[in-house]
Design a protein around this motif. Structure first.
Motif, PDB file in Angstrom:
ATOM      1  N   MET A   1      13.834  73.256  39.591  1.00 54.08           N
ATOM      2  CA  MET A   1      12.733  73.571  38.676  1.00 54.08           C
ATOM      3  C   MET A   1      11.406  73.508  39.441  1.00 54.08           C
ATOM      4  O   MET A   1      11.180  72.604  40.231  1.00 54.08           O
ATOM      5  N   ALA A   2      10.538  74.467  39.165  1.00 53.60           N
ATOM      6  CA  ALA A   2       9.256  74.510  39.855  1.00 53.60           C
ATOM      7  C   ALA A   2       8.352  73.382  39.380  1.00 53.60           C
ATOM      8  O   ALA A   2       8.360  72.999  38.209  1.00 53.60           O
ATOM      9  N   ARG A   3       7.576  72.839  40.303  1.00 56.55           N
ATOM     10  CA  ARG A   3       6.592  71.834  39.943  1.00 56.55           C
ATOM     11  C   ARG A   3       5.482  72.485  39.135  1.00 56.55           C
ATOM     12  O   ARG A   3       5.294  73.695  39.146  1.00 56.55           O
ATOM     13  N   VAL A 109       6.804  87.654  46.499  1.00 56.04           N
ATOM     14  CA  VAL A 109       6.506  86.464  47.291  1.00 56.04           C
ATOM     15  C   VAL A 109       6.237  85.264  46.386  1.00 56.04           C
ATOM     16  O   VAL A 109       6.720  84.149  46.625  1.00 56.04           O
ATOM     17  N   LEU A 110       5.483  85.472  45.334  1.00 58.30           N
ATOM     18  CA  LEU A 110       5.181  84.379  44.407  1.00 58.30           C
ATOM     19  C   LEU A 110       6.438  83.888  43.695  1.00 58.30           C
ATOM     20  O   LEU A 110       6.610  82.688  43.466  1.00 58.30           O
ATOM     21  N   GLU A 111       7.326  84.796  43.357  1.00 58.89           N
ATOM     22  CA  GLU A 111       8.589  84.395  42.735  1.00 58.89           C
ATOM     23  C   GLU A 111       9.457  83.615  43.731  1.00 58.89           C
ATOM     24  O   GLU A 111      10.187  82.689  43.346  1.00 58.89           O
ATOM     25  N   CYS A 118       8.083  75.098  44.193  1.00 54.65           N
ATOM     26  CA  CYS A 118       6.656  74.834  44.412  1.00 54.65           C
ATOM     27  C   CYS A 118       5.810  75.568  43.378  1.00 54.65           C
ATOM     28  O   CYS A 118       6.243  76.567  42.797  1.00 54.65           O
ATOM     29  N   VAL A 119       4.599  75.083  43.180  1.00 52.94           N
ATOM     30  CA  VAL A 119       3.630  75.805  42.368  1.00 52.94           C
ATOM     31  C   VAL A 119       3.168  77.023  43.152  1.00 52.94           C
ATOM     32  O   VAL A 119       2.652  76.882  44.264  1.00 52.94           O
ATOM     33  N   ILE A 139       2.061  84.642  36.515  1.00 51.88           N
ATOM     34  CA  ILE A 139       3.101  83.873  37.189  1.00 51.88           C
ATOM     35  C   ILE A 139       2.562  82.857  38.189  1.00 51.88           C
ATOM     36  O   ILE A 139       3.350  82.217  38.904  1.00 51.88           O
ATOM     37  N   VAL A 140       1.243  82.675  38.272  1.00 50.51           N
ATOM     38  CA  VAL A 140       0.697  81.712  39.228  1.00 50.51           C
ATOM     39  C   VAL A 140       0.217  80.455  38.510  1.00 50.51           C
ATOM     40  O   VAL A 140      -0.158  80.487  37.340  1.00 50.51           O
ATOM     41  N   GLY A 141       0.224  79.360  39.258  1.00 53.66           N
ATOM     42  CA  GLY A 141      -0.294  78.109  38.729  1.00 53.66           C
ATOM     43  C   GLY A 141      -1.650  77.760  39.279  1.00 53.66           C
ATOM     44  O   GLY A 141      -2.314  76.842  38.780  1.00 53.66           O
TER      45      GLY A 141
END
Length: 234
Positions: A1-3, A109-111, A118-119, A139-141
């Protein structure tokens, strides 16, 4: 799971940039801050996208071992960022930011970053239109607005980038987005209030903190000014 990372409406995160710390005494410099920070910012430079070289994943791995509970914010100023995701994610970074200018397949790349837990963050240079970011904002944090041309510490702040910050804040408030707005470059106690009032949630400071006579007091004063500015900006 992503932070994930989040801040309250009253909070501004302070992120000292270790690029400006003495590399032979980095741990000592960070520990001298006595926790007066919220995350540590690590600039990775490849000598191609920016005209300088800096650290690799071994530094991030050592920082994770030294400070296991600290948020590590890694900024990839590199060509072909997709080639660096695995090594920096595996080294233990929490946030991994890539430049919109370096990734023609930015969404992919972000996915990839998110899949590594990672965030995902995206960064933009001073001369790049903020509109380039809009397709990936869902989709970005974190969105990192560069307020100097990347590559070296100690440069002067470019005030025109604050229009990008204000635009990003407006988009976040009116759209289905959940990103933090970070700024990096020439930030000090003299202008931190201005950038926070414009809409920044995370403030990166390198030379202003680590080159100060008292880095701890400087970081503390920066936090105080930022908190006051946050109240005004709400």
């Amino acid at each position: 799971m992503a932070r994930s990372i989040s801040v309250s409406s009253q909070e501004v995160l302070i992120a000292p940039s270790v690029l400006s710390a003495n590399p032979l005494r980095m741990a000592e410099a960070v520990n001298a801050l006595s926790g007066e920070y919220d995350m540590l910012h690590v600039d990775i430079m490849d000598g191609h996208f920016v005209p300088n070289l800096s650290y690799g994943p071994d530094l991030v791995r050592s920082m994770r071992e030294e400070w296991p509970d600290v948020l590590l914010d890694t900024h990839l100023m590199v060509e072909r960022p997709q080639d660096f995701i695995d090594v920096f994610a595996d080294a233990g970074t929490d946030i991994l930011t890539v430049h919109v200018e370096t990734a023609p397949h930015l969404h992919r790349v972000l996915e990839m970053i998110r899949a590594k837990g990672c965030v995902p963050g995206v960064s933009i240079n001073p001369g790049t239109p903020v509109e380039w970011l809009k397709p990936v904002l869902p989709i970005v944090g974190l969105v990192l607005v560069m307020s100097v041309n990347p590559g070296f510490g100690g440069q002067s702040f470019i005030p025109e980038v604050l229009e990008k910050v204000k635009t990003l804040k407006c988009w976040k408030e009116t759209g289905p987005f959940d990103y933090l707005i970070e700024i990096d470059g020439g930030i000090s106690t003299q202008n931190v209030g201005e950038v926070v009032r414009a809409g920044c949630d995370v403030v990166v400071a390198g030379s202003a903190i680590f080159k100060a006579q008292s880095p701890y007091e400087t970081a503390r004063e920066m936090r105080r000014i930022a908190a006051e500015a946050k109240k005004i900006g709400r």
